[in-house]
Write a protein that holds these residues in place. Structure first.
Motif, short mmCIF file in Angstrom:
data_model
loop_
_atom_site.label_atom_id
_atom_site.label_comp_id
_atom_site.label_asym_id
_atom_site.label_seq_id
_atom_site.Cartn_x
_atom_site.Cartn_y
_atom_site.Cartn_z
N PHE A 1 0.80 -1.21 -0.16
CA PHE A 1 0.03 -0.15 -0.20
C PHE A 1 0.82 1.20 0.15
O PHE A 1 0.32 2.33 -0.53
CB PHE A 1 -1.05 -0.05 1.24
N GLN A 2 2.02 0.99 0.46
CA GLN A 2 2.91 2.43 0.68
C GLN A 2 3.34 2.52 -0.68
O GLN A 2 3.52 3.77 -1.16
CB GLN A 2 4.10 1.97 1.48
N GLY B 1 0.23 12.82 -9.23
CA GLY B 1 -0.67 14.21 -9.05
C GLY B 1 -1.91 14.04 -8.75
O GLY B 1 -2.64 15.15 -8.73
N PHE B 2 -2.21 12.72 -7.99
CA PHE B 2 -3.52 12.88 -7.29
C PHE B 2 -3.59 13.43 -5.63
O PHE B 2 -2.33 13.10 -5.17
CB PHE B 2 -3.93 11.43 -7.47
N THR B 3 -4.58 13.66 -5.05
CA THR B 3 -4.44 14.10 -3.84
C THR B 3 -5.38 13.18 -2.91
O THR B 3 -5.56 13.46 -1.54
CB THR B 3 -4.91 15.49 -3.46
N GLY B 4 -6.16 12.20 -3.57
CA GLY B 4 -7.22 11.46 -2.66
C GLY B 4 -7.20 9.95 -3.02
O GLY B 4 -6.80 9.55 -4.36
N SER C 1 -0.73 8.58 9.25
CA SER C 1 0.71 8.93 9.09
C SER C 1 1.18 8.44 7.89
O SER C 1 2.46 8.98 7.70
CB SER C 1 1.24 7.96 10.34
N HIS C 2 0.67 7.60 7.11
CA HIS C 2 1.17 7.52 5.53
C HIS C 2 0.65 8.31 4.68
O HIS C 2 1.29 8.41 3.60
CB HIS C 2 0.83 5.87 5.30
N LEU C 3 -0.69 9.01 5.07
CA LEU C 3 -1.29 9.63 4.07
C LEU C 3 -0.78 11.17 4.04
O LEU C 3 -0.43 11.66 2.95
CB LEU C 3 -2.77 9.88 4.35
N GLU C 4 -0.60 11.67 5.15
CA GLU C 4 -0.31 12.99 5.38
C GLU C 4 1.17 13.53 4.82
O GLU C 4 1.14 14.40 4.00
CB GLU C 4 -0.12 13.36 6.97
N ILE D 1 -8.39 10.51 2.23
CA ILE D 1 -9.13 9.42 1.86
C ILE D 1 -10.80 10.04 1.45
O ILE D 1 -11.34 10.59 2.43
CB ILE D 1 -9.50 8.56 3.20
N ALA D 2 -10.91 9.77 0.35
CA ALA D 2 -12.15 10.47 -0.25
C ALA D 2 -13.24 9.68 0.12
O ALA D 2 -14.38 10.01 0.34
CB ALA D 2 -12.10 10.38 -1.92
#
Ligand SMILES: O=C1C[C@@H](O)[C@H](O)[C@@H](O)C1=O
Ligand SMILES: [Co+2]
Length: 293
Positions: free
Chosen positions: A26-27, A37-40, A56-59, A65-66
């Protein structure tokens, strides 16, 4: 909120077909989504189940998370069973800051079964329609308690797939309780007109999946009586801009309807055949070309 562009993890790891992308972490998926270039993104089954850990992995990657998928069984199991599972998913998505939860009715669904997807499409009895519409409104009320909305996912191989089925669902549920997810790939796979659906239900569409279709492979699914998942493995779906769907008029309809929310690229295919990072980049470039975003 204006329009944000995201991408689902299903091109890297497929929850319906775990052998597709078993080798991908997933990482890696999150890093490649951000780099493209995606944000969600939406929830995938390899993501951490703890909201703090997932955050902690997303930020650091500038991702959020959409939404996430929820399988309801309102027509085949007691309501309480669906409600209990729904609450867990809702609470998780709420903790991740999502505003919508994707709901699919899986009662009688053949989407993950080894059955010919066109030949054996299931349908609901009158009683099941009633269970579905009343149950969805109750899930909608539960979502409102978290200031969220349910977005119903019409889907190949389910009882809510065709234009007539979507229309009936929309007519028999209250607009403030049940919203709609617009998935271009599933509509075209089913032989529906996505523009007709978008224009008719623009005021109820609160989440969007952009997937494209390889026409020849879709026709093979029909002529060879394949299942949905055989079709996925054979490459029926691809990213927007790489298949038969004309996204420009669809984008025009979305833009002029003043849509606020996420457009998620969602293109499940075999990652060993279609490198997910390269396809994500292709999709992002195409989206920029048609939307300016
Ligand atoms: O939104 C979706 C989630 C998947 O699990 C599903 O099978 C896919 O086709 C889809 O549209
Ligand atoms: Co979808």
């Amino acid at each position: 909120m204006t329009i944000n562009l995201g991408i689902c993890p299903i091109g890297w790891t497929n929850d319906d077909l775990p052998e597709l992308g078993a080798e991908n972490t997933f990482q890696q998926a999150l890093s490649e989504m951000a780099l493209a270039g995606f944000t969600g993104t939406e929830i995938g089954n390899k993501y951490p189940k703890n909201p703090v850990e997932l955050h902690s992995h997303l930020e650091p990657r500038g991702m959020s998370i959409a939404s996430g998928w929820f399988s309801a069984f309102l027509t085949t199991k007691p309501f309480e069973e669906t409600a209990k599972a729904f609450k867990l998913k809702l609470d998780f998505l709420h903790a991740m800051g999502s505003k919508v939860i994707v709901v699919s009715e899986q009662g009688h669904s053949i989407q993950c079964l080894d059955r010919p997807i066109y030949d054996e499409k299931p349908t609901f009895s009158e009683e099941e329609w009633h269970l579905l519409t009343t149950g969805l409104e109750k899930l909608g009320n539960m979502a409102h308690e978290k200031e969220m909305e349910i977005v119903f996912h019409h889907h190949m191989g389910t009882c809510i797939q065709t234009t007539a089925e979507i229309e009936r669902l929309m007519e028999e549920t209250q607009p403030d309780k049940v919203s709609l997810l617009f998935d271009t790939g599933h509509l075209v796979f089913s032989g529906e007109d996505p523009l007709y659906i978008y224009n008719k239900y623009a005021n109820r569409i609160k989440h969007i999946h952009f997937k494209d279709i390889r026409e020849e492979r879709m026709n093979n699914v029909k002529s060879e009586h394949s299942s949905f998942l055989q079709g996925v493995k054979a490459g029926v779906f691809t990213v927007p801009g790489d298949g038969m769907i004309d996204f420009e008029p669809i984008w025009h309809a979305i833009h002029t309807s003043d849509y606020q929310g996420w457009i998620m690229v969602e293109a499940e295919q075999d990652p060993t055949q279609a490198n997910p990072f390269l396809y994500a980049k292709m999709a992002r470039e195409y989206m920029n070309q048609i939307t300016g975003l």
